[in-house]
Design a protein around this motif. Sequence first.
Motif, mmCIF file in Angstrom:
data_model
loop_
_atom_site.group_PDB
_atom_site.id
_atom_site.type_symbol
_atom_site.label_atom_id
_atom_site.label_comp_id
_atom_site.label_asym_id
_atom_site.label_seq_id
_atom_site.Cartn_x
_atom_site.Cartn_y
_atom_site.Cartn_z
ATOM 1 N N PRO A 1 10.973 -4.862 14.637
ATOM 2 C CA PRO A 1 11.894 -3.922 13.793
ATOM 3 C C PRO A 1 12.200 -4.755 12.635
ATOM 4 C CG PRO A 1 12.955 -4.980 15.584
ATOM 5 C CD PRO A 1 11.597 -5.332 16.073
ATOM 6 N N VAL A 2 12.543 -3.889 11.515
ATOM 7 C CA VAL A 2 12.840 -4.584 10.256
ATOM 8 C C VAL A 2 13.990 -3.703 9.597
ATOM 9 C CG1 VAL A 2 10.781 -5.761 9.708
ATOM 10 C CG2 VAL A 2 11.069 -3.180 8.893
ATOM 11 N N ALA A 3 14.762 -3.980 8.628
ATOM 12 C CA ALA A 3 15.675 -3.197 8.113
ATOM 13 C C ALA A 3 15.009 -1.929 7.573
ATOM 14 C CB ALA A 3 16.423 -3.635 7.022
ATOM 15 N N PRO A 4 15.640 -0.838 7.604
ATOM 16 C CA PRO A 4 14.912 0.460 7.012
ATOM 17 C C PRO A 4 14.989 0.462 5.787
ATOM 18 C CG PRO A 4 17.493 0.801 7.834
ATOM 19 C CD PRO A 4 16.773 -0.551 8.274
ATOM 20 N N VAL A 5 14.411 1.542 5.098
ATOM 21 C CA VAL A 5 14.358 1.604 3.542
ATOM 22 C C VAL A 5 15.805 1.528 3.179
ATOM 23 C CG1 VAL A 5 13.740 2.921 1.559
ATOM 24 C CG2 VAL A 5 12.273 2.561 3.460
ATOM 25 N N GLY A 6 16.297 0.448 2.132
ATOM 26 C CA GLY A 6 17.579 0.344 1.793
ATOM 27 C C GLY A 6 17.589 -1.042 1.297
ATOM 28 N N PRO A 7 18.809 -1.586 0.805
ATOM 29 C CA PRO A 7 19.142 -2.795 0.298
ATOM 30 C C PRO A 7 18.325 -3.598 0.840
ATOM 31 C CG PRO A 7 21.124 -1.576 0.318
ATOM 32 C CD PRO A 7 20.085 -0.631 1.067
ATOM 33 N N ALA A 8 17.314 -4.646 0.428
ATOM 34 C CA ALA A 8 16.853 -5.731 0.902
ATOM 35 C C ALA A 8 17.290 -6.812 0.757
ATOM 36 C CB ALA A 8 15.305 -5.601 0.546
ATOM 37 N N THR A 9 17.093 -7.922 1.480
ATOM 38 C CA THR A 9 17.802 -9.232 1.322
ATOM 39 C C THR A 9 16.974 -9.669 0.256
ATOM 40 O OG1 THR A 9 18.094 -9.418 3.725
ATOM 41 C CG2 THR A 9 18.198 -11.402 2.320
ATOM 42 N N PRO A 10 17.717 -10.289 -0.723
ATOM 43 C CA PRO A 10 16.900 -10.866 -2.145
ATOM 44 C C PRO A 10 16.471 -12.364 -1.899
ATOM 45 C CG PRO A 10 19.543 -11.300 -2.441
ATOM 46 C CD PRO A 10 19.169 -10.357 -1.041
ATOM 47 N N ALA B 1 -2.736 -6.006 2.781
ATOM 48 C CA ALA B 1 -2.640 -7.069 3.996
ATOM 49 C C ALA B 1 -1.264 -6.531 4.663
ATOM 50 C CB ALA B 1 -2.592 -8.538 3.541
ATOM 51 N N ASN B 2 -0.367 -5.942 4.111
ATOM 52 C CA ASN B 2 1.144 -5.793 4.878
ATOM 53 C C ASN B 2 1.497 -4.500 4.960
ATOM 54 O OD1 ASN B 2 1.994 -8.875 5.074
ATOM 55 N ND2 ASN B 2 1.238 -9.030 2.866
ATOM 56 N N ALA B 3 0.746 -3.660 4.245
ATOM 57 C CA ALA B 3 1.481 -2.356 4.086
ATOM 58 C C ALA B 3 0.425 -1.390 4.553
ATOM 59 C CB ALA B 3 1.775 -2.012 2.591
ATOM 60 N N LYS B 4 -0.230 -1.612 5.911
ATOM 61 C CA LYS B 4 -1.217 -0.471 6.475
ATOM 62 C C LYS B 4 -0.350 0.672 6.848
ATOM 63 C CE LYS B 4 -4.914 -3.678 7.672
ATOM 64 N NZ LYS B 4 -4.493 -4.789 6.959
ATOM 65 N N VAL B 5 -0.863 1.784 7.258
ATOM 66 C CA VAL B 5 0.106 3.087 7.785
ATOM 67 C C VAL B 5 0.505 2.569 9.064
ATOM 68 C CG1 VAL B 5 -0.252 5.296 8.659
ATOM 69 C CG2 VAL B 5 -1.242 4.837 6.725
ATOM 70 N N GLY B 6 1.713 2.821 9.260
ATOM 71 C CA GLY B 6 2.650 2.389 10.507
ATOM 72 C C GLY B 6 3.354 1.082 10.349
ATOM 73 N N ALA B 7 3.047 0.384 9.465
ATOM 74 C CA ALA B 7 3.704 -0.823 9.069
ATOM 75 C C ALA B 7 5.140 -0.950 8.814
ATOM 76 C CB ALA B 7 2.922 -1.894 8.165
ATOM 77 N N SER B 8 5.840 -1.726 9.138
ATOM 78 C CA SER B 8 7.467 -1.749 8.730
ATOM 79 C C SER B 8 7.602 -2.504 7.548
ATOM 80 C CB SER B 8 8.250 -2.277 9.818
ATOM 81 O OG SER B 8 8.160 -1.287 11.004
ATOM 82 N N LEU B 9 8.266 -1.962 6.369
ATOM 83 C CA LEU B 9 8.715 -2.827 5.359
ATOM 84 C C LEU B 9 10.217 -2.465 4.862
ATOM 85 C CD1 LEU B 9 5.831 -1.606 2.713
ATOM 86 C CD2 LEU B 9 6.159 -3.741 4.108
ATOM 87 N N ALA B 10 10.751 -3.784 4.551
ATOM 88 C CA ALA B 10 12.282 -3.409 4.079
ATOM 89 C C ALA B 10 12.140 -3.229 2.394
ATOM 90 C CB ALA B 10 12.882 -4.675 4.562
ATOM 91 N N VAL B 11 12.749 -2.290 1.819
ATOM 92 C CA VAL B 11 12.393 -2.057 0.411
ATOM 93 C C VAL B 11 13.717 -1.759 -0.266
ATOM 94 C CG1 VAL B 11 11.450 -0.889 -1.349
ATOM 95 C CG2 VAL B 11 10.136 -1.006 0.956
ATOM 96 N N PRO B 12 14.074 -2.454 -1.305
ATOM 97 C CA PRO B 12 15.210 -2.405 -2.064
ATOM 98 C C PRO B 12 15.375 -1.087 -2.648
ATOM 99 C CG PRO B 12 13.971 -3.499 -3.333
ATOM 100 C CD PRO B 12 13.131 -3.470 -2.109
ATOM 101 N N ARG B 13 16.716 -0.547 -2.956
ATOM 102 C CA ARG B 13 16.851 0.759 -3.462
ATOM 103 C C ARG B 13 17.407 0.349 -5.015
ATOM 104 N NH1 ARG B 13 16.348 5.415 -0.816
ATOM 105 N NH2 ARG B 13 16.531 5.244 1.428
ATOM 106 N N PRO B 14 17.149 1.237 -5.950
ATOM 107 C CA PRO B 14 17.454 0.838 -7.340
ATOM 108 C C PRO B 14 19.217 0.735 -7.383
ATOM 109 C CG PRO B 14 16.939 3.238 -7.244
ATOM 110 C CD PRO B 14 16.464 2.523 -5.887
#
Length: 396
Positions: free
Chosen positions: A287-296, A383-396
Amino acid sequence: MTTSGQLLSTSSNVSRRGFLTFLGIGAATASLTCTPPANAAAAGTANFRAVITSIPGLKHYYPLDSASKARDVVGGLDGTAHGSVAFGTHARFDGKSYIEIPDHDDFSVVTRGALTIVAFNTIDDWRGAGGSEYVHWMGKGSAGSHEWVFRHYVKGGTGEASSRQYRTSFYHFNTSGGLGAGSYFQDPDAAGTERMVTGMADTSTISMWKNAQQRDSDPMSGYSIKPGNGRAPVRLGTRDMSTGFLVGRLRRVAFFDRKLTQAELKRIYDARNLPESGSTSTAPVAPVAPVGPATPSANGALVVRSSTGATYPLKGFNVSRTADSLVAYTKAGSSTGTNQYGTEVVVRDGRVVSVSRSKPGIRVPSGSIVLSGHGKARTWLDANAKVGASLAVPRP
């Protein structure tokens, strides 16, 4: 009146040649995996969505169940129901209702090179509604913008219907209309029988599949068909309201930008009785944080972080993608405007739901973020963003 292999795009659309792949199957959501297991069921997959989203090239997926209704759970190109479409395990059409999906290049053979459409289709009344010879139960076409269509012939109908009872066809036309190239199967399926109908087409060939078995294939050249990019929407339950309406059901309608293999179709068909979504016995993604503010990062720069802890710095939001940069695009409905020298992934709720490689910029789906990478950033995404992979992405 047309001959056995012919059809007009006006009252009698398409004949038998071309190549687009259409898959119609129950109600399921979809995402995309670049390296799927050879047999998802054998690998322990416990839901249909996990299977359909593991097939490369999936662009749009409509489960058409009570949870998703007319929503596109992969590409964000949601449809709109007109009339009394009833959503349960399927979308049920009463002979007057339909679903309309906005026009998009992903639905055209000529813009993507190939198209596969999969749909689980049940005809509850072979007489249909509003058609005397045949019923167009799904298609993309209108005057001056004809492309492809699925049809069944009317029980007890006029014209060629007498010799085409229980025939289901897939046609492609020139945008101007006229005769079309098409493929078909003709089996005495009782009313209420569900079939996984698949139409495939590229610029040279068209084919028709039933329950993961190829039943017919024809060249586009037989009727001088040169697929074009029309502007008509896609409609489920009818094509243009003037050539009949479906009295029956659809579920799990999926669009791919490539021709699927027989093995891939069989994986989908074999999963037809699985629930739409739910738990699986495969190893879960950390598990990772959902799309939202990511850790800098330590220096305060925003980064995108994978479930393994790998990170890549984010250049910014809705800015030009430059050499080796990773950019996030967030304006729903707009194109990223990038060239083909990169990789772009759609992230929804912290998960990668589709991947586009070496193609011009894609449209940003509603409720999603598109990450676009060039050079080193592209390599990181691959390498890291195949379909189904989890990503933490910052928001503007």
